[in-house]
Design a protein around this motif. Structure first.
Motif, PDB file in Angstrom:
ATOM      1  N   VAL A  55     -27.364  -7.670   0.682  1.00 50.82           N
ATOM      2  CA  VAL A  55     -28.909  -7.395   0.168  1.00 50.82           C
ATOM      3  C   VAL A  55     -29.868  -7.352   0.986  1.00 50.82           C
ATOM      4  CG1 VAL A  55     -30.292  -7.310  -1.431  1.00 50.82           C
ATOM      5  CG2 VAL A  55     -28.387  -7.907  -2.372  1.00 50.82           C
ATOM      6  N   VAL A  56     -30.358  -8.288   1.546  1.00 50.48           N
ATOM      7  CA  VAL A  56     -31.282  -8.489   2.552  1.00 50.48           C
ATOM      8  C   VAL A  56     -30.627  -7.569   4.273  1.00 50.48           C
ATOM      9  CG1 VAL A  56     -32.760  -9.681   4.166  1.00 50.48           C
ATOM     10  CG2 VAL A  56     -32.711 -10.138   1.584  1.00 50.48           C
ATOM     11  N   THR A  57     -29.140  -7.923   4.620  1.00 50.55           N
ATOM     12  CA  THR A  57     -29.455  -7.216   5.815  1.00 50.55           C
ATOM     13  C   THR A  57     -28.700  -6.100   5.466  1.00 50.55           C
ATOM     14  OG1 THR A  57     -27.909  -9.037   5.519  1.00 50.55           O
ATOM     15  CG2 THR A  57     -26.798  -8.089   7.349  1.00 50.55           C
ATOM     16  N   LEU A  80     -23.789   1.648  12.529  1.00 44.47           N
ATOM     17  CA  LEU A  80     -22.900   1.912  10.604  1.00 44.47           C
ATOM     18  C   LEU A  80     -21.989   0.865  10.861  1.00 44.47           C
ATOM     19  CD1 LEU A  80     -23.592   5.349  11.698  1.00 44.47           C
ATOM     20  CD2 LEU A  80     -24.167   4.214  10.011  1.00 44.47           C
ATOM     21  N   ALA A  81     -21.094   0.635  11.283  1.00 45.16           N
ATOM     22  CA  ALA A  81     -19.940  -0.125  10.857  1.00 45.16           C
ATOM     23  C   ALA A  81     -20.167  -1.693  10.880  1.00 45.16           C
ATOM     24  CB  ALA A  81     -19.020  -0.460  12.762  1.00 45.16           C
ATOM     25  N   ALA A  82     -21.931  -2.381  11.042  1.00 41.82           N
ATOM     26  CA  ALA A  82     -21.698  -3.519  10.690  1.00 41.82           C
ATOM     27  C   ALA A  82     -22.527  -3.465   8.898  1.00 41.82           C
ATOM     28  CB  ALA A  82     -23.407  -3.264  12.026  1.00 41.82           C
ATOM     29  N   LEU A  83     -23.123  -1.719   8.885  1.00 41.98           N
ATOM     30  CA  LEU A  83     -23.787  -2.051   7.943  1.00 41.98           C
ATOM     31  C   LEU A  83     -22.957  -1.651   6.323  1.00 41.98           C
ATOM     32  CD1 LEU A  83     -26.828  -0.852   6.621  1.00 41.98           C
ATOM     33  CD2 LEU A  83     -25.846   1.557   6.969  1.00 41.98           C
ATOM     34  N   VAL A  85     -19.956  -2.674   6.940  1.00 41.89           N
ATOM     35  CA  VAL A  85     -19.564  -4.373   6.297  1.00 41.89           C
ATOM     36  C   VAL A  85     -20.124  -4.889   5.417  1.00 41.89           C
ATOM     37  CG1 VAL A  85     -18.874  -6.838   7.811  1.00 41.89           C
ATOM     38  CG2 VAL A  85     -18.214  -4.659   8.312  1.00 41.89           C
ATOM     39  N   ALA A  86     -22.052  -5.067   5.663  1.00 35.00           N
ATOM     40  CA  ALA A  86     -22.834  -5.164   4.910  1.00 35.00           C
ATOM     41  C   ALA A  86     -22.695  -5.046   3.726  1.00 35.00           C
ATOM     42  CB  ALA A  86     -24.002  -5.221   5.772  1.00 35.00           C
ATOM     43  N   VAL A  87     -22.387  -3.730   3.065  1.00 32.60           N
ATOM     44  CA  VAL A  87     -22.272  -3.116   2.156  1.00 32.60           C
ATOM     45  C   VAL A  87     -21.174  -4.060   1.545  1.00 32.60           C
ATOM     46  CG1 VAL A  87     -21.870  -1.319   0.594  1.00 32.60           C
ATOM     47  CG2 VAL A  87     -23.846  -1.544   2.213  1.00 32.60           C
ATOM     48  N   LEU A  88     -20.002  -3.595   2.083  1.00 30.86           N
ATOM     49  CA  LEU A  88     -18.351  -3.649   1.167  1.00 30.86           C
ATOM     50  C   LEU A  88     -19.443  -5.766   0.787  1.00 30.86           C
ATOM     51  CD1 LEU A  88     -16.290  -2.366   0.946  1.00 30.86           C
ATOM     52  CD2 LEU A  88     -15.192  -3.883   2.851  1.00 30.86           C
ATOM     53  N   ALA A  91     -21.337  -6.083  -1.663  1.00 33.61           N
ATOM     54  CA  ALA A  91     -20.509  -5.744  -3.040  1.00 33.61           C
ATOM     55  C   ALA A  91     -19.455  -6.501  -3.896  1.00 33.61           C
ATOM     56  CB  ALA A  91     -19.387  -4.149  -3.279  1.00 33.61           C
ATOM     57  N   VAL A  92     -18.663  -6.746  -3.005  1.00 34.37           N
ATOM     58  CA  VAL A  92     -17.447  -7.843  -2.850  1.00 34.37           C
ATOM     59  C   VAL A  92     -17.942  -9.552  -3.672  1.00 34.37           C
ATOM     60  CG1 VAL A  92     -15.795  -9.932  -2.272  1.00 34.37           C
ATOM     61  CG2 VAL A  92     -15.905  -6.825  -1.485  1.00 34.37           C
ATOM     62  N   PHE A  93     -19.170  -9.735  -3.110  1.00 34.27           N
ATOM     63  CA  PHE A  93     -19.699 -11.327  -2.858  1.00 34.27           C
ATOM     64  C   PHE A  93     -20.612 -10.889  -4.263  1.00 34.27           C
ATOM     65  CE2 PHE A  93     -19.242 -12.358   1.147  1.00 34.27           C
ATOM     66  CZ  PHE A  93     -17.966 -12.590   1.252  1.00 34.27           C
ATOM     67  N   THR A  94     -21.315  -9.631  -4.768  1.00 35.95           N
ATOM     68  CA  THR A  94     -21.966  -9.762  -6.288  1.00 35.95           C
ATOM     69  C   THR A  94     -20.972  -9.811  -7.411  1.00 35.95           C
ATOM     70  OG1 THR A  94     -23.576  -8.648  -4.553  1.00 35.95           O
ATOM     71  CG2 THR A  94     -23.760  -8.188  -7.562  1.00 35.95           C
ATOM     72  N   ALA A  95     -19.764  -9.056  -6.682  1.00 35.76           N
ATOM     73  CA  ALA A  95     -18.931  -9.242  -8.598  1.00 35.76           C
ATOM     74  C   ALA A  95     -18.299 -10.730  -8.337  1.00 35.76           C
ATOM     75  CB  ALA A  95     -17.755  -8.420  -8.281  1.00 35.76           C
ATOM     76  N   LEU A  96     -18.092 -11.244  -7.081  1.00 30.47           N
ATOM     77  CA  LEU A  96     -17.331 -12.895  -7.055  1.00 30.47           C
ATOM     78  C   LEU A  96     -18.248 -13.682  -7.986  1.00 30.47           C
ATOM     79  CD1 LEU A  96     -15.712 -13.109  -3.757  1.00 30.47           C
ATOM     80  CD2 LEU A  96     -14.445 -12.872  -6.118  1.00 30.47           C
ATOM     81  N   ALA A  97     -19.454 -13.630  -7.373  1.00 31.09           N
ATOM     82  CA  ALA A  97     -20.727 -14.362  -7.798  1.00 31.09           C
ATOM     83  C   ALA A  97     -20.748 -13.904  -9.559  1.00 31.09           C
ATOM     84  CB  ALA A  97     -22.970 -14.328  -7.858  1.00 31.09           C
TER      85      ALA A  97
END
Ligand SMILES: Nc1ncnc2c1ncn2[C@@H]1O[C@H](COP(=O)(O)OP(=O)(O)OP(=O)(O)O)[C@@H](O)[C@H]1O
Length: 600
Positions: A55-57, A80-83, A85-88, A91-97
């Motif tokens: 979220v902070v990245t 943009l690619a880093a951005l 990856v960060a967004v993806l 989303a994945v970690f938030t769902a897993l958490a």
């Protein structure tokens, strides 16, 4: 519009409820329960930290993008690619958490519900009766549900806390002055939160209390529906339910009003925070102290924090509700369980005796007084007497359903004496089985109902027991035999059939001592004879106490005691008592329609 601050004193108080745990105790129980599921707890924690970092990245990368707008396509693509990856990842970690936390919460809730119910079932019957089944039910259902519902929120709160912490370091990485601007919101939030917490905690506790009271009144009305109808008490009972519901609604509205005031303060704090940050950013950029990208990142970061900060503050509300509910659930665990000292199985022959037994439901008026009895192993004792003489109370005490306020009940086998109050509750029913006036059919198959107290019995043993209590005939005509569903809303059973099932249940459990309280009373005269025979099958060869309203039952027992106003006024065999021409003889004469000669 100004909303007056509510006062706890305005809310109804129910003084008869079970204890409520202190915050420290509640946290300890919660932690202990969570630690039973270490794997799930570690997964929830790990995924939450990863999703917060994500979220902070993103705002920091967007700030870099602004500063490097002219740095060439390759650099921009990399950013943009880093951005992306960060967004993806976020989303994945938030769902897993979220999933891991919900699973953990569900496990904790299931454990708590199970522990509380077990505790409620083991607690002293007197305490349970005083507290009211409604209060216990509301804790095991409503309060546990409230806690379960707050589990996803609990995960969100934890994520928000970590996110705010990580974001603060994000601000520091940009410029400490921007971090300073960001911090202006904290004092405002802290003050409004302090104001809110001081008022909301007691309000939510009161809200839960009034909801428990409403459940208690409702359950009481449902259980006592027959009495309410018989005495035409509908208006009075409806008024009681309406009053309890009105108190509950009042309590909910009072909490809601307080919450609205708090939300307004929160929006104000965010407006002040963002304005301060943009103003500080403007001057810092003008002084060349920071880049436009830094201020952009800081503003975006702050904006991203609206949501976690809001979650943190708004959820204090729900966290407090969950806390109040959890404290009530944990409170049940604080009720002392009578110390269980003896867990041994009974011997083959058990004598039941009592000495100096007295009982006062209200602690003042004795309804049973100074009763001394001895029922030698393998013999039966009938208790007779007028309505209200104390027969049911004495039977309940002898059967270990609740403790007497005075005196002791003792079981004696080849190994020696055991006080009923010293028996392990799990062992008690191996020693004494009881059929009370309140027989109950549990919803499920007939097999499940009959083997409720003895789950491992074979169908053959079940049918044998049903035959012994005279139920084989009607059970044979059931559409699905032992698989027929009985209980509320299922295949209907007559009062006599329900009694037969209660007797069969006890026969399967095969206790050394049986206490039968009016096992025949519900059947009406036609079924009474059959039930008498069924009860006799249970009494045969066992130590038995029979509350006998039909005196033929008393005649068939080895000894009889007559009760009057809580005391035993006569005792002896049927023949002895008839020759004495006292109370029993008079009762027998009235019952049989003609005086009977001793030995006749
Ligand atoms: N749970 C209770 N709380 C308060 N008082 C009770 C309770 N149960 C019974 N009593 C009172 O105790 C007295 C004895 O009642 P008990 O039911 O033991 O008598 P009984 O001889 O079995 O009467 P019956 O034949 O009508 O069942 C009565 O005055 C009754 O009102």
């Amino acid at each position: 519009m100004t909303v007056p601050a509510p006062r706890v004193a305005d809310l109804p108080e129910n003084k008869d409820i079970l204890p409520v745990a202190a915050p420290g105790q509640t946290w300890r129980v919660l932690l202990r329960t969570a630690l039973r599921h270490r794997g799930e707890a570690a997964a929830a924690l790990g995924f939450t930290v990863l999703s917060s970092a994500g979220v902070v990245t993103s705002p920091l990368l967007l700030g870099l993008l602004v500063d490097r707008a002219g740095a060439g396509t390759a650099a921009l693509v990399r950013l943009l690619a880093a951005l992306g990856v960060a967004v993806l990842c976020t989303a994945v970690f938030t769902a897993l958490a979220q999933r891991a936390a919900e699973r953990l919460g569900a496990r904790i809730a299931a454990d708590l519900r199970e522990d509380t119910l077990t505790q409620a079932l083991r607690m002293d019957a007197g305490v349970l009766e005083k507290a009211g089944a409604g209060d216990v039910a509301s804790r095991v259902t409503d309060d546990v549900e409230q806690f379960v519902e707050s589990v996803p929120l609990g995960a969100a709160v934890f994520t928000a806390l970590v996110t705010v912490g990580v974001a603060f370091f994000g601000f520091l990485s940009l410029d400490w002055r921007l971090a300073l601007a960001f911090t202006v919101v904290f004092p405002i939030h802290a003050l409004s939160l302090r104001w809110y917490l001081a008022k909301s905690g007691p309000l939510y506790a009161a809200e839960r209390r009034s909801s428990a009271e409403r459940s208690r009144v409702l359950l009481g009305s449902l259980h006592g529906a027959g009495t309410v109808r018989a005495y035409r008490m509908h208006p009075l009972q409806t008024a009681r339910v309406a009053q309890a519901s009105a108190h509950s609604v009042d309590a909910a509205l009072t909490s809601l009003r307080l919450f609205f005031r708090f939300s307004m303060g929160m929006n104000g704090a965010e407006a002040v925070g963002l304005s301060t940050l943009l103003t500080a950013g403007f001057f810092l950029v003008r002084a060349d102290a920071v880049s436009v990208g830094d201020v952009t990142a800081a503003a975006l970061l702050f904006h991203r924090l609206f949501s976690p900060l809001g979650t943190l503050l708004l959820s204090f509300d729900d966290v407090q509700r969950a806390g109040a509910a959890l404290a009530r659930v944990v409170g049940v665990a604080m009720i002392p369980i009578p110390a269980a000292k003896v867990a041994r199985a009974p011997g083959a022959a058990v004598t039941l005796s009592c000495a100096g037994v007295g009982h006062a439901y209200d602690g003042r008026t004795s309804v049973v007084r100074a009763v001394d009895l001895r029922v030698p192993a393998g013999t039966s004792l009938a208790i007779v007497g007028a309505s209200g003489a104390g027969k049911t109370t004495l039977a309940g005490i002898l059967g270990g359903a609740f403790p007497a306020t005075e005196g002791t009940v003792t079981l004696t086998d080849a190994e020696g004496d055991v006080a009923v109050s010293d028996l392990d509750p799990d062992r008690l029913r191996d020693w004494i089985g009881i059929v009370s006036q309140e027989t109950h059919v549990f919803t499920g198959t007939l097999r499940e109902d009959v083997t409720f107290a003895a789950p491992d019995r074979s169908d053959e043993a079940i049918l044998q027991a049903l035959t012994a209590v005279g139920a084989a005939g009607w059970v044979g005509t059931l559409p699905d035999g032992l698989d027929t569903r009985v209980g509320e809303g299922e295949h209907p059973l007559t009062a006599a059939q329900v009694q037969q099932l209660a007797l069969a249940r006890l026969l399967l459990r095969d206790p050394a001592v049986v206490v039968l309280d009016e096992a025949t009373a519900e059947a009406g005269s036609s079924g009474a004879r059959d039930l008498e025979r069924a009860a006799a099958a249970l009494v045969r060869g066992r130590t038995a106490v029979v509350v006998a309203h039909r005196l033929t039952q008393a005649r068939d027992c080895d000894a009889i005691v007559v009760m009057d106003r809580g005391a035993i006024v006569e005792s002896g065999t049927h023949a002895d008592l008839l020759t004495r021409e006292g109370r029993y003889a008079a009762l027998w004469s009235a019952w049989s329609g003609a005086p009977e000669v001793a030995g006749g």
